[in-house]
Design an enzyme around this catalytic site. Structure first.
Site, PDB file in Angstrom:
ATOM      1  N   CYS A 116      38.769  73.123  69.116  1.00 54.13           N
ATOM      2  CA  CYS A 116      38.002  72.820  70.408  1.00 54.13           C
ATOM      3  C   CYS A 116      39.071  72.172  71.435  1.00 54.13           C
ATOM      4  CB  CYS A 116      36.608  71.133  70.217  1.00 54.13           C
ATOM      5  SG  CYS A 116      35.385  71.264  70.861  1.00 54.13           S
ATOM      6  N   HIS A 219      33.762  74.509  65.468  1.00 52.42           N
ATOM      7  CA  HIS A 219      34.602  73.311  64.695  1.00 52.42           C
ATOM      8  C   HIS A 219      33.888  73.398  62.831  1.00 52.42           C
ATOM      9  CE1 HIS A 219      34.456  69.913  67.282  1.00 52.42           C
ATOM     10  NE2 HIS A 219      33.861  70.700  67.567  1.00 52.42           N
ATOM     11  N   GLU A 221      35.576  71.665  60.521  1.00 55.63           N
ATOM     12  CA  GLU A 221      35.697  71.355  59.271  1.00 55.63           C
ATOM     13  C   GLU A 221      34.361  70.454  59.343  1.00 55.63           C
ATOM     14  OE1 GLU A 221      36.282  71.245  62.967  1.00 55.63           O
ATOM     15  OE2 GLU A 221      35.570  69.560  64.042  1.00 55.63           O
TER      16      GLU A 221
END
Ligand SMILES: [Mn+2]
Length: 250
Positions: A116, A219, A221
């Site tokens: 990001c 994202h 994660e």
């Protein structure tokens, strides 16, 4: 020995009554968990408050790889623009620290991953620019890239991934991703290439032409628990270090 991954931290710069002292550095747990699960040893690098150049060199020398996580907007001055009224919060101290870390890590050919803001910072560091807000891109068919209030663990928009790119063996040629950004890459730096785009043409993944630096706009994660292929992005990053080490020895 586990590869040591330096994770660039964010700064909490706003007062919050919950804490007696509210000035601190932070990294979301999910970033640390993803690096640990991939077999890396996460080490948080706090933003330098003094002695920037010395600290940058010492930090980078201590780690094998660098991970630039998400966060606030980058200062548009870094790519020659004045702030649009659509710009969000910026942190010039974090920008300066991350750019210095990036440049020195790049000289050392250490593998770099950006997510990001991190991917956007890579583009700025390599000489590219951003749209300060995606509405400035003048696209009539712009998708919803902030997905709020839908939870971040939900994959909302599709991306198309370049065949034979680093990402294609992990996610296939089409995949759905989450989307929590209002800035996008405008001019891509010449040293970088596009790895994935969404249907409205937004750059969703990149790679440097020398394959040492990789970035994603989404994202992973937040998705490792619900989509195993997202953990593969971190696994590949740790593997990149092992091959970098054997190259250095050989
Ligand atoms: Mn998106």
């Amino acid at each position: 020995m586990r590869p040591i991954v330096g994770i660039l931290s964010a700064e909490m710069n706003h007062a919050d009554n919950q804490f007696i002292d509210s000035q601190f550095e932070y990294v979301q747990n999910v970033n640390i968990a993803a690096i640990t699960a991939a077999g890396g040893l996460p080490v948080v690098l706090p933003v330098a408050k003094t002695d920037l150049d010395e600290l940058v060199n010492e930090y980078v020398d201590q780690v094998d790889e660098l991970f630039f996580i998400g966060g606030e907007d980058s200062d548009p001055q870094l790519y020659g623009e004045q702030p649009s009224k659509l710009l969000g919060e910026i942190d010039q101290r974090r920008d300066a620290f991350e750019l210095a870390i990036y440049q020195y890590a790049r000289q050392q050919h250490k593998p770099i991953l950006g997510i990001c803001r991190g991917m956007q910072l890579i583009n700025i560091a390599e000489g590219g620019s951003l749209y300060q807000d995606l509405s400035l891109a003048n696209s009539k068919l712009m998708l919803k890239h902030d997905q709020q209030p839908t939870p971040v663990e939900t994959e909302t928009h599709q991306i198309k991934i370049k065949p034979n790119s680093w990402l294609q063996p992990l996610l296939g040629e089409e995949h759905r991703v989450n989307s929590v950004h209002h800035q996008i890459i405008h001019q891509l730096a010449p040293s970088l290439q596009v790895t994935a785009t969404s249907n409205d043409g937004v750059i969703e993944a990149i790679e440097s032409r020398d394959h040492e630096v990789r970035g994603v706009q989404f994202h992973p994660e937040w998705l490792t628990k619900t989509d195993e292929s997202m953990q593969e992005i971190f696994n590949l990053f740790i593997k990149q270090c092992s091959s970098w080490r054997s190259d250095a020895v050989g």
